[in-house]
Design an enzyme around this catalytic site. Structure first.
Site, PDB file in Angstrom:
ATOM      1  N   GLU A  20     -10.790  -5.301  13.305  1.00  0.00           N
ATOM      2  CA  GLU A  20     -11.559  -5.829  12.188  1.00  0.00           C
ATOM      3  C   GLU A  20     -11.562  -7.361  12.251  1.00  0.00           C
ATOM      4  O   GLU A  20     -10.649  -7.969  12.806  1.00  0.00           O
ATOM      5  CB  GLU A  20     -10.962  -5.377  10.857  1.00  0.00           C
ATOM      6  CG  GLU A  20     -11.099  -3.892  10.610  1.00  0.00           C
ATOM      7  CD  GLU A  20     -10.528  -3.461   9.274  1.00  0.00           C
ATOM      8  OE1 GLU A  20      -9.882  -4.302   8.602  1.00  0.00           O
ATOM      9  OE2 GLU A  20     -10.702  -2.297   8.892  1.00  0.00           O
ATOM     10  N   CYS A  43      -5.252  -2.488  -1.474  1.00  0.00           N
ATOM     11  CA  CYS A  43      -6.133  -3.585  -1.887  1.00  0.00           C
ATOM     12  C   CYS A  43      -7.111  -3.099  -2.956  1.00  0.00           C
ATOM     13  O   CYS A  43      -7.692  -2.022  -2.850  1.00  0.00           O
ATOM     14  CB  CYS A  43      -6.890  -4.127  -0.690  1.00  0.00           C
ATOM     15  SG  CYS A  43      -5.812  -4.859   0.562  1.00  0.00           S
ATOM     16  N   CYS A  87       0.818  -1.218   0.000  1.00  0.00           N
ATOM     17  CA  CYS A  87       0.000   0.000   0.000  1.00  0.00           C
ATOM     18  C   CYS A  87       0.852   1.269   0.000  1.00  0.00           C
ATOM     19  O   CYS A  87       0.478   2.272  -0.601  1.00  0.00           O
ATOM     20  CB  CYS A  87      -0.893   0.043   1.249  1.00  0.00           C
ATOM     21  SG  CYS A  87      -1.514  -1.530   1.814  1.00  0.00           S
ATOM     22  N   SER A  92     -13.541  -5.519   8.034  1.00  0.00           N
ATOM     23  CA  SER A  92     -12.747  -5.043   6.915  1.00  0.00           C
ATOM     24  C   SER A  92     -13.661  -4.597   5.787  1.00  0.00           C
ATOM     25  O   SER A  92     -14.777  -5.097   5.630  1.00  0.00           O
ATOM     26  CB  SER A  92     -11.840  -6.166   6.426  1.00  0.00           C
ATOM     27  OG  SER A  92     -11.316  -5.882   5.155  1.00  0.00           O
ATOM     28  N   ASP A 149      -3.595  -3.110   7.542  1.00  0.00           N
ATOM     29  CA  ASP A 149      -4.618  -4.024   8.048  1.00  0.00           C
ATOM     30  C   ASP A 149      -4.469  -5.451   7.523  1.00  0.00           C
ATOM     31  O   ASP A 149      -4.721  -6.417   8.246  1.00  0.00           O
ATOM     32  CB  ASP A 149      -6.012  -3.496   7.689  1.00  0.00           C
ATOM     33  CG  ASP A 149      -6.385  -2.275   8.507  1.00  0.00           C
ATOM     34  OD1 ASP A 149      -5.517  -1.782   9.248  1.00  0.00           O
ATOM     35  OD2 ASP A 149      -7.535  -1.821   8.402  1.00  0.00           O
ATOM     36  N   CYS A 201      -2.581   3.127   2.836  1.00  0.00           N
ATOM     37  CA  CYS A 201      -3.323   2.070   3.521  1.00  0.00           C
ATOM     38  C   CYS A 201      -4.505   2.644   4.294  1.00  0.00           C
ATOM     39  O   CYS A 201      -4.600   3.847   4.541  1.00  0.00           O
ATOM     40  CB  CYS A 201      -2.396   1.290   4.449  1.00  0.00           C
ATOM     41  SG  CYS A 201      -3.047  -0.336   4.874  1.00  0.00           S
ATOM     42  N   ASP A 202      -5.387   1.733   4.741  1.00  0.00           N
ATOM     43  CA  ASP A 202      -6.737   2.086   5.192  1.00  0.00           C
ATOM     44  C   ASP A 202      -6.813   3.297   6.113  1.00  0.00           C
ATOM     45  O   ASP A 202      -7.508   4.266   5.830  1.00  0.00           O
ATOM     46  CB  ASP A 202      -7.370   0.893   5.916  1.00  0.00           C
ATOM     47  CG  ASP A 202      -7.633  -0.274   4.981  1.00  0.00           C
ATOM     48  OD1 ASP A 202      -7.264  -0.184   3.806  1.00  0.00           O
ATOM     49  OD2 ASP A 202      -8.191  -1.272   5.440  1.00  0.00           O
TER      50      ASP A 202
END
Length: 582
Positions: free
Chosen positions: A451, A201, A56, A477, A88, A129-130
């Site tokens: 998550e 992702c 990521c 997630s 994650d 990333c997230d």
């Protein structure tokens, strides 16, 4: 291209670069090779979440160099710095996931402190990333200096057995392997090809959801979230973002002028239309808090309930982020929503123009299947639904994108940690028709609100994803699918009803259009009388904290309910003076 000239008398960087008394500060800049001319220009923070933790973020350092070139070309002096990320996909399914949501706060705090400590005038923020996306956007709104957000781009899809695959397929393949339906050698083949490049992702999981949000809020250039991370066009895009931050600095166009209530509603509608991650129900209220705007999970849910689901994206649909980019990216989703009357086109963006002006030349393509027009949606209501009821008085959230069954009633089977539930799933120690309850995993009780993708993916891998439901005061997630309800509030650790449940209690989850017709939220209820709940609450005792010190302990002391975004400070409403005005 316009190269601006600036009067620094009103900019924060005057405190470290202007006047004879600032000679000591300037000596440090000379030590780093800057000229006096460069010091006399605005100092622009270029923040990245670069690290070697995951694909990521691995490309962000290179992208930052192109953004810095744009800053220089626009008349500024870029000062690059980095902050953390917790990835994650690697943190999933074990104790490491407790760090994920906490990292959002650390990212926002560290960017704020770096900007404050060095008196930078504006910010270009690159994230992959997230939690790094909302963390970076929270910092921009908190500081309220002219800012431009840049998403690092999505990963390319892998190919396995003739079809596109993502990391979601690998998580679900683990469940298939555990069920004896997938040989180990095939699992190993899949893991080797599922993630073939740098980038986040590829499905409409949390990173791509929040990338869409960055465009919908007007904090990012239109179309900037679309190109995959390896795409060569990212170099020009990052340079354009560096140029753009100098334009918004020249105009003194600040994030709180962009992040209004109408813009937050626009963002929630884009999440709904794309079947985005339930994590948006946490991150939008947290961003709103930085602007001093009351915008909680229920506000988000009402937008979800009145927005059609039009983008056929994974995990509920067929396509990945690269496919959306190929047909026009987020702008065509926004164009469809604008034309359908679902967006407020008057909201300002970092281009200096409104959303309607930005989209005026966009033509919705009819020769593609990724995004539908709003008059022919995949579903008339959004791909994410809020829930309320006696089991979740402060709310809960579920992703329904791709689901055909939106109502479920079953007996509870209770677990006091994710690990306990995962072991039961791995051992097939559950029954079809049950509602699996994972509690004491909320923001405070976890701490960190983990998550649960490992558990939900294992259920799907075992062929049970549509035969059981799962509820938790933790999170799911963006790759989760099935009847999986998260953010149940109040959480168990503070005495929420989810902590009072017992095995066999009858739970009903209803996310049907009929349930949404009253207040825009579905139902999450347990068949227990107020008297029984009161008696159980009297017998309940608060658990001992799972964190005795360190960052997780500190987070647990300050974090609030998921209903308000799991925020850790009062936000702009209690602000005495914005940083931008020092």
């Amino acid at each position: 291209m316009v190269k601006h000239s600036f009067d620094k008398s009103g900019l924060p960087s005057r405190h470290v670069s202007v006047g004879a008394e600032k000679a000591p500060q300037r000596s440090y800049y000379y030590a780093m090779g800057l000229t006096r001319e460069e010091m006399d220009r605005p100092l622009i923070g270029v923040a990245t979440c670069w690290n070697e933790a995951a694909p990521c973020n691995i490309g962000l350092a290179e992208q930052a160099q192109h953004a810095k070139r744009g800053v220089k070309d626009g008349g500024g002096t870029p000062r690059e710095f980095t902050t953390i990320t917790v990835t994650d996909g690697i943190a999933m399914g074990h104790e490491g996931m407790k760090s994920s949501l906490v990292s959002r706060e650390v990212i926002a705090d560290s960017v704020e402190l770096t900007m404050r400590g060095h008196c930078y005038d504006a910010l270009v923020g690159l994230a992959g990333c997230d939690k790094s996306l909302p963390g970076m956007m929270m910092a921009m709104v908190r500081l309220d200096v002219p800012s431009v957000f840049v998403y690092g781009g999505s990963i390319l899809p892998g190919r396995w057995k003739g079809k596109d695959v993502t990391v979601q397929d690998v998580f679900e393949a683990v469940g298939s392997y555990q069920a004896g339906a997938l040989p180990q050698e095939e699992l190993e083949e899949l893991e080797c090809v599922a993630c073939p490049s740098a980038g986040s992702c590829g499905g409409q999981f949390t990173a791509n959801t929040m990338a869409c949000v960055s465009e919908a809020l007007g904090l990012a250039l239109p179309g900037s979230s679309g190109p995959p991370a390896p795409d060569k066009s990212r170099a020009d895009l990052c340079r354009e973002s560096g140029l753009a931050v100098m334009d918004v600095l020249a105009q003194n166009l600040r994030p709180r002028q962009l992040v209004t209530r109408a813009a937050l509603e626009n963002a929630a509608r884009v999440v709904a239309a794309t079947g985005g991650s339930t994590n948006a129900g946490l991150h939008l209220p947290a961003i709103a808090n930085e602007a001093g705007i009351d915008f909680d999970l229920h506000d988000v849910a009402r937008c979800f309930a009145t927005t059609p689901y039009i983008a056929d994206l994974k995990p509920g649909g067929r396509f990945v982020a690269r496919d959306l980019h190929a047909v026009g990216g987020v702008p065509i989703v926004m164009k469809a929503l604008l034309d359908g009357g679902y967006l407020d086109g008057s909201c300002l963006t970092v281009t200096g123009k409104t959303i309607a002006e930005n989209l005026s030349q966009v033509v919705f393509p009819t020769d593609q299947e990724v995004v539908r027009p709003t008059d022919n949606p995949l579903s008339p209501t959004g791909g994410v639904v809020g829930l309320v009821g006696n089991l979740a008085p402060e709310g809960a959230i579920v992703k329904v994108a791709g689901m055909t069954q939106r109502k479920f009633t079953g007996a509870a089977r209770c677990f006091d940690s994710e690990e306990a539930c995962y072991e039961a799933v791995r051992a097939h120690a559950y029954e079809a028709g049950e509602v699996l309850v994972i509690r004491y995993e909320g923001p405070k009780g976890g701490p960190g609100m983990r998550e649960m993708l490992a558990t939900t993916a294992a259920l799907y891998g075992q062929g049970m994803g549509d035969k059981v439901a799962l509820i938790t005061d933790g999170r799911f997630s963006g790759a989760t699918r099935g009847f999986c309800v998260g953010h149940v509030s109040p959480e168990a650790a503070v005495g929420g009803v989810i902590g009072l449940l017992r095995d066999g209690d009858l739970i009903t989850l209803d996310a049907t259009a009929e349930a949404l017709s009253n207040n825009g939220e579905g139902l999450l209820t347990v068949a227990l009388s107020p008297e029984e709940l009161s008696a159980r609450r009297s017998a309940w005792t608060a658990p001992t904290s799972k964190a005795g010190s360190g960052a997780l302990w500190r987070f647990a002391q300050t974090v609030g309910s998921a209903e308000k975004g799991a925020i850790t400070h009062p936000g702009a409403k209690s602000e005495l003076k914005p940083y931008a005005e020092i």
